[in-house]
Design a protein around this motif. Sequence first.
Motif, PDB file in Angstrom:
ATOM      1  N   MET A 135       0.806  -1.219   0.000  1.00 34.23           N
ATOM      2  CA  MET A 135       0.000   0.000   0.000  1.00 34.23           C
ATOM      3  C   MET A 135       0.841   1.272   0.000  1.00 34.23           C
ATOM      4  N   SER A 136       0.396   2.239  -0.778  1.00 31.93           N
ATOM      5  CA  SER A 136       0.912   3.599  -0.690  1.00 31.93           C
ATOM      6  C   SER A 136       0.308   4.273   0.539  1.00 31.93           C
ATOM      7  N   LEU A 137       0.859   5.412   0.915  1.00 34.09           N
ATOM      8  CA  LEU A 137       0.320   6.130   2.074  1.00 34.09           C
ATOM      9  C   LEU A 137      -1.096   6.653   1.812  1.00 34.09           C
ATOM     10  N   TRP A 138      -1.424   6.935   0.568  1.00 35.70           N
ATOM     11  CA  TRP A 138      -2.797   7.351   0.233  1.00 35.70           C
ATOM     12  C   TRP A 138      -3.765   6.205   0.498  1.00 35.70           C
ATOM     13  N   GLU A 139      -3.366   4.978   0.137  1.00 41.01           N
ATOM     14  CA  GLU A 139      -4.236   3.822   0.331  1.00 41.01           C
ATOM     15  C   GLU A 139      -4.345   3.442   1.803  1.00 41.01           C
ATOM     16  N   SER A 140      -3.276   3.620   2.563  1.00 40.24           N
ATOM     17  CA  SER A 140      -3.311   3.275   3.986  1.00 40.24           C
ATOM     18  C   SER A 140      -3.964   4.359   4.828  1.00 40.24           C
ATOM     19  N   GLY A 141      -4.309   5.482   4.217  1.00 39.81           N
ATOM     20  CA  GLY A 141      -4.980   6.563   4.931  1.00 39.81           C
ATOM     21  C   GLY A 141      -4.042   7.525   5.612  1.00 39.81           C
ATOM     22  N   GLU A 142      -2.731   7.433   5.313  1.00 38.37           N
ATOM     23  CA  GLU A 142      -1.745   8.299   5.966  1.00 38.37           C
ATOM     24  C   GLU A 142      -1.340   9.483   5.085  1.00 38.37           C
ATOM     25  N   SER A 143      -1.911   9.556   3.903  1.00 35.76           N
ATOM     26  CA  SER A 143      -1.838  10.756   3.072  1.00 35.76           C
ATOM     27  C   SER A 143      -3.255  11.276   2.899  1.00 35.76           C
ATOM     28  N   ASN A 144      -3.422  12.597   2.994  1.00 36.49           N
ATOM     29  CA  ASN A 144      -4.775  13.143   2.831  1.00 36.49           C
ATOM     30  C   ASN A 144      -5.158  13.356   1.366  1.00 36.49           C
ATOM     31  N   GLY A 145      -4.220  13.108   0.454  1.00 35.35           N
ATOM     32  CA  GLY A 145      -4.540  13.165  -0.966  1.00 35.35           C
ATOM     33  C   GLY A 145      -4.881  14.539  -1.501  1.00 35.35           C
ATOM     34  N   SER A 146      -4.413  15.586  -0.846  1.00 31.67           N
ATOM     35  CA  SER A 146      -4.769  16.937  -1.276  1.00 31.67           C
ATOM     36  C   SER A 146      -4.035  17.370  -2.543  1.00 31.67           C
ATOM     37  N   ILE A 147      -2.970  16.652  -2.903  1.00 31.52           N
ATOM     38  CA  ILE A 147      -2.252  16.933  -4.145  1.00 31.52           C
ATOM     39  C   ILE A 147      -2.342  15.707  -5.051  1.00 31.52           C
ATOM     40  N   SER A 148      -2.967  15.884  -6.210  1.00 37.09           N
ATOM     41  CA  SER A 148      -3.139  14.797  -7.172  1.00 37.09           C
ATOM     42  C   SER A 148      -2.085  14.894  -8.268  1.00 37.09           C
ATOM     43  N   ILE A 149      -1.358  13.798  -8.495  1.00 38.31           N
ATOM     44  CA  ILE A 149      -0.364  13.790  -9.571  1.00 38.31           C
ATOM     45  C   ILE A 149      -1.048  13.961 -10.922  1.00 38.31           C
ATOM     46  N   LEU A 150      -2.236  13.400 -11.080  1.00 35.39           N
ATOM     47  CA  LEU A 150      -2.984  13.578 -12.324  1.00 35.39           C
ATOM     48  C   LEU A 150      -3.205  15.065 -12.607  1.00 35.39           C
ATOM     49  N   LYS A 151      -3.556  15.824 -11.574  1.00 31.77           N
ATOM     50  CA  LYS A 151      -3.773  17.255 -11.746  1.00 31.77           C
ATOM     51  C   LYS A 151      -2.460  18.002 -11.996  1.00 31.77           C
ATOM     52  N   LEU A 152      -1.371  17.508 -11.406  1.00 26.78           N
ATOM     53  CA  LEU A 152      -0.075  18.136 -11.679  1.00 26.78           C
ATOM     54  C   LEU A 152       0.286  18.002 -13.151  1.00 26.78           C
ATOM     55  N   PHE A 153      -0.010  16.852 -13.733  1.00 23.38           N
ATOM     56  CA  PHE A 153       0.252  16.667 -15.159  1.00 23.38           C
ATOM     57  C   PHE A 153      -0.628  17.584 -16.002  1.00 23.38           C
ATOM     58  N   ALA A 154      -1.782  17.972 -15.469  1.00 24.70           N
ATOM     59  CA  ALA A 154      -2.676  18.889 -16.184  1.00 24.70           C
ATOM     60  C   ALA A 154      -2.335  20.349 -15.903  1.00 24.70           C
ATOM     61  N   GLY A 155      -1.264  20.600 -15.135  1.00 24.29           N
ATOM     62  CA  GLY A 155      -0.850  21.960 -14.842  1.00 24.29           C
ATOM     63  C   GLY A 155      -1.637  22.626 -13.736  1.00 24.29           C
TER      64      GLY A 155
END
Length: 427
Positions: A135-155
Amino acid sequence: MDVGITYKSRIADKLLQEQLEAAGVVLIEGSKWCGKTTTAEHIAKSVLYMDHPQKKAEYMLLAENNPEILFEGECPRLLDEWQVAPQLWDTARFIADRKKGTGHFIFTGSAVPVDSSKISHTGTGRFAWLTMRPMSLWESGESNGSISILKLFAGQMQAAIAPDPSLEEVAFMLCRGGWPGALDLKRQAALMQSRNYVDAVCKKDISRVDGVERDAAFALRLMRSYARNQGGQVPVSVIHADLVSNNDSPKSEETISSYITALKKIFVIEDMPAWNPNLRSKTAIRTSDTRYFVDPSIATAALGIGPKDLMNDLNTFGLFFETMAIRDLRVYAEALDGEVFHYRDKNGLECDAVLHLRNGNYGLVEIKLGGETLIEEGAASLKKLADKIDTTRMKAPAFMMVLTAVGGYAYKRNDDVLVVPISCIRD
């Protein structure tokens, strides 16, 4: 199939559903304990456990003489640990052809088949592959996911708040690893999971993978050496020399290579390939793979160290944090139809991770524990590499990011370099 209400969602859930809509058979591969079977059970309508202790002999007999009967059941039907009977591969292809359509079977396995001679068809056009990791930290609940890599690729980048765990807490998460079964345990019990994993690998799994009896004690010494060389582009000769310098009476380089191959077959080791961009100058790029375990807890368990040891040696902490970050980035890249690479040239310029998508977009990532000095170092390295890229022959990087262990905020600097704590990132 109903597996209860405690299932913790995985990024692979969506990927598996998408692949079932595109292929007749989906093969989920990955290390033991990473959650392959549980994820497949969550979607499957019927299940056959090929390694069931009371039924394995019967299943193996049927696989040899009447394999089609093992596929009878509501679809998608899960065949867990299918690799113990490789002939099931061709049978699945044959049945999927006759059934037409998609989403018939799910195969899960924690090792590649011992005897691939029993597989005559490549699976092209019938099979889809899905890699699962701890598990990544997003999946284990230890990242709040406020920054999306998908959105970073979209600028799209907006400043965000991160949970900002202490360095001590990051050290614990690193040593515990991303094993789903460890998340709800008390801290000491959770740390023991990775130690038990390493014991099982050395004493059983490394020999069972291909039926070759291997020395458990040497397997552990080799994994310790691999841990000491985490994140390095080191040949087998360097690992051999490391074993010699630590008085480990190593075997030959050929034998070491065979042990490493076995560890790759059971998804304990996942080295990272080199990135080869178009550059303005003729700079020689190092093409050797970078050494990594699939989870940082394997390295710490092999070395017999815990969170307190990491806090007392921040250099080692930084190296193993890089392994944890690479694990997470690989999970997120898989969701975005991308891969993770490493860059290093003859002048010593490095980039810890390059997230490269199939559409040609890519992002550059430097991994640091945190602190102004290390962030400045990471940013300088990213900008130096970006300046070398020939943007007349390939795209400019979609983003440049310093990924940190700690920090209360994700933000963009004046030079456009992003600073993002690992506790707020997701796919």
